[in-house]
Design a protein around this motif. Sequence first.
Motif, PDB file in Angstrom:
ATOM      1  N   GLU A 188      69.276  11.318-116.372  1.00 25.71           N
ATOM      2  CA  GLU A 188      70.383  10.352-116.392  1.00 25.71           C
ATOM      3  C   GLU A 188      71.720  11.086-116.165  1.00 25.71           C
ATOM      4  O   GLU A 188      72.566  10.642-115.399  1.00 25.71           O
ATOM      5  N   GLN A 196      79.126  14.747-116.017  1.00 27.03           N
ATOM      6  CA  GLN A 196      77.826  14.658-116.692  1.00 27.03           C
ATOM      7  C   GLN A 196      76.830  15.627-116.068  1.00 27.03           C
ATOM      8  O   GLN A 196      76.060  16.280-116.763  1.00 27.03           O
TER       9      GLN A 196
ATOM     10  N   HIS B 290      83.975   9.702-121.551  1.00 26.33           N
ATOM     11  CA  HIS B 290      83.385   9.440-120.232  1.00 26.33           C
ATOM     12  C   HIS B 290      83.299   7.931-119.984  1.00 26.33           C
ATOM     13  O   HIS B 290      82.205   7.391-119.885  1.00 26.33           O
ATOM     14  N   ALA B 293      80.589   5.814-117.814  1.00 25.37           N
ATOM     15  CA  ALA B 293      79.351   6.574-117.597  1.00 25.37           C
ATOM     16  C   ALA B 293      78.179   5.866-118.262  1.00 25.37           C
ATOM     17  O   ALA B 293      78.354   5.110-119.213  1.00 25.37           O
ATOM     18  N   THR B 294      76.983   6.099-117.727  1.00 24.57           N
ATOM     19  CA  THR B 294      75.783   5.619-118.425  1.00 24.57           C
ATOM     20  C   THR B 294      75.025   6.828-118.943  1.00 24.57           C
ATOM     21  O   THR B 294      75.194   7.945-118.459  1.00 24.57           O
ATOM     22  N   TRP B 295      74.194   6.597-119.939  1.00 26.75           N
ATOM     23  CA  TRP B 295      73.571   7.720-120.659  1.00 26.75           C
ATOM     24  C   TRP B 295      72.076   7.603-120.696  1.00 26.75           C
ATOM     25  O   TRP B 295      71.396   8.232-121.412  1.00 26.75           O
TER      26      TRP B 295
END
Lengths: 330, 295
Positions: A188, A196, B290, B293-295
Motif C-alpha cells: 500500500e 509513503q 499525509h 493518503a491511503t494506508w
Amino acid sequence: MATQDSDHHAVANADGDETAAAGQAYFDKIIAADSRIEPPDWMPDGYRKTLIRQISQHAHSEVIGMQPEGNWIGRAPSLKRKAILMAKVQDEAGHGLYLYSAAETLGIPRDVLNDQLIAGKARYSSIFNYPARSWADMGAIGWLVDGAAICNQVPLCRASFGPYGRAMVRVCKEESFHQRQGFEILLELANGTPAQKQMAQDAVDGLYAPALMMFGPPDSDSAHSSQSMAWNIKRFSNDELRQRFVGMIVEQVKVLGLTLPDDDIRFNEETGKWEYGELDWDEFNEVLAGRGPCNAQRLTRRREAHENGAWVREAATAYAAEKAKREQVA
Amino acid sequence: MSSVGTTPVVATAMGAATGDAMASATRITPGNALRPEDIAGKVAAGSVVVPQDVASYALRLGDDALILAQRLGWWVSRAPELEEDIALSNIALDLLGHARSFLSYAGGAWGKTEDDLAYFRGEDEFCSAHLVEQPNGDFARTIARQLVVSTFQHLLYNRLVDSQDATLAAISAKALKEVDYHQDHAYQWVLRLALGTQESRRRMVNGLDLTWPYIAELFDDDELIDRLEGIAVRPSSLRVAYDCRITQILAEAELDVQEVPRAAGGGRSGRHSEYLGHILAEMQVLAREHPGATW
C-alpha cells in the motif's frame, strides 16, 4: 541465559545409571525413528537445557517483540490498520504464553524465565533491539522479520520435543498471517504517495540486514547447531535457512516495486543457492552483547511492567488463597 | 438478548447472506458477524440511509468506544501479567470494532468514512464522555474505569438491540456479547483488588474515587435524545439498573459507593477534558502528516 555444567548433574545421578541407560536407549530410538519425545520421557540433560534455552529465548522474543509494534498502536494511520496491529501484538503475547508453557513442561517455571529476562541474563531475538521509527517499519517487521521467523520456525513444527513442535504449528499459522499483513502494508505504501514509498524503502533498507542476521551466526561460528540437528530440534543450518529466505524475498520485493539494499544478491547456478553480500557480524555481536540501539529501553519497559504489576499479582494470589481457605471452612 | 421482533428488520436492512432471513446472517451466523466494512459498503451504496440525528447519536457511541480503545491500547506490553496484556488488548480491539461500526454508519450522513471521522475531526467535534478520556493511571484506576464503562455499555446495548434503527440494533447485538466479557473482566478484578492485599485495596479505593465524578455525565439526557425516541436509549433510564448492579458488585467487594460532586461534563457537545487533545494528537498525527493518503 544462565548455563550450568551438565556433567555435574550426570555425576549426581550416578545411582540412576541403569535407569539413565534405559532412558538413553529409548531416547536414541525415538530420535532415530524421527518420532517425538514428550515431557515425562527421559532425556539427556543437554537436550533439556538446549530446549529450555531455545524455547525461552523464543518466548522472550515474542514478549519483547510486542514493544516495537506496540509503539505504533496509538498512531496507526487508519482504524483498520490499528485493529490489525492490535490483534497482531495480542497474538505475540499469546505466542509468548504457549512457549513459556512449553518450556514449563521441561521443569522450569515461567517466573524463573521472566526473572532471567529482566535481569538481562536471557537472550531474545536481536532484531527487537532496533527501533521502529516509522509506520513502514510495521510493514517491514511483518514482511521481513516475521518472514524470517517463519523460515526458521516451519521446520521447528517437526522438532523432536512434542510440546515445542505442537506450539510451533499454531505460531506458524499466525505468523504467516502477520507476514502477509506486513507485506500488504508495504504494498500500500509502495503504491502510495512519494513520501509513503520512501518510507517503505527506508524501512526495508533498515531491516534487511538485521532480518538476515535473525538466522544466527554463520554455520562456521554457530555454537549450538550441530548437536541440535543431531537431536532433530533443528532441521536446517543457519546458512541454509538464510539462503532460502533471501531467495523468497528477492522475488517478493519485485512485487512491492522496492529494492533490497544488497547489490551482491545472486543465484549461484552451480551450488543452486542464493548468495548475498557480507553481513556486519560485528554489529550483530554488539547488539547481542546488549549494546544495540534499544536493548536498555526494551529491558527497562519489561522490568517496569513487571515491577509495577507486582501488587496486582500479589492481590490475585492473596484473593485465591483466601477464597480457597473460605471454601475449605465451608 | 436480541428480540425476535428486530431480527428480520436487521436482516432486511443489512442483507442476510442466504436463506431464512430469521436466521439473521448479520447478527448470529458464525463467520457472518456484522463488520464495519459491511456497514460502510451499504452506506456508500446508498442502500442504508442515515438520518442526521441518528448519525449524531452513533457518533457519541463510536467516540466513547474509540477513545477508550485508544486509552487501553497503551497497556499492551505494560500489563501486570502476559494474560492481562492479552485481555486488555482484546477489550481494546472489541471497542475499536464497535467504534469502527458506529463511525462508518455515522459517516453515511455526511459522506465521510470512519477514518475521516477518527483522524480529521478537531477536538471540539468529538463527543466522547469525559470518563473515557481519563488517564489509565495504575491498573486499579483502569479497572475502575472499565467497571463503570462496561456496566454502562452492557445496559445500553442490551436496550439498543431493540432500537427501531436496524443498524444501531445490529451493531449493538454484536457489541453486547463482547461487552458482557468486559464486564466480567472488570468485576473479577475489582473483587481481587478490593479483597486481595491492603495495598491493592488502597489502590482500588483510590481508582474508584478518581472515577466517581465522571459517571453522572453518562446518564445525561439532551435534546438529541428527545428527538430519537424509540431509536436511541434514554441515558437517564439506565441509571437505576446501573446503580443496582454497581452497588451489588461493590458490596461483594466490601466497598462503599462514594457520594462525590459530579464533574461538569459537556463531552457530548464538544467540551472536553484537557486529556482529549493529547489523545487525539497521538492518534491523528501520522494520518494528518499525509492528508489524502491511503494506508
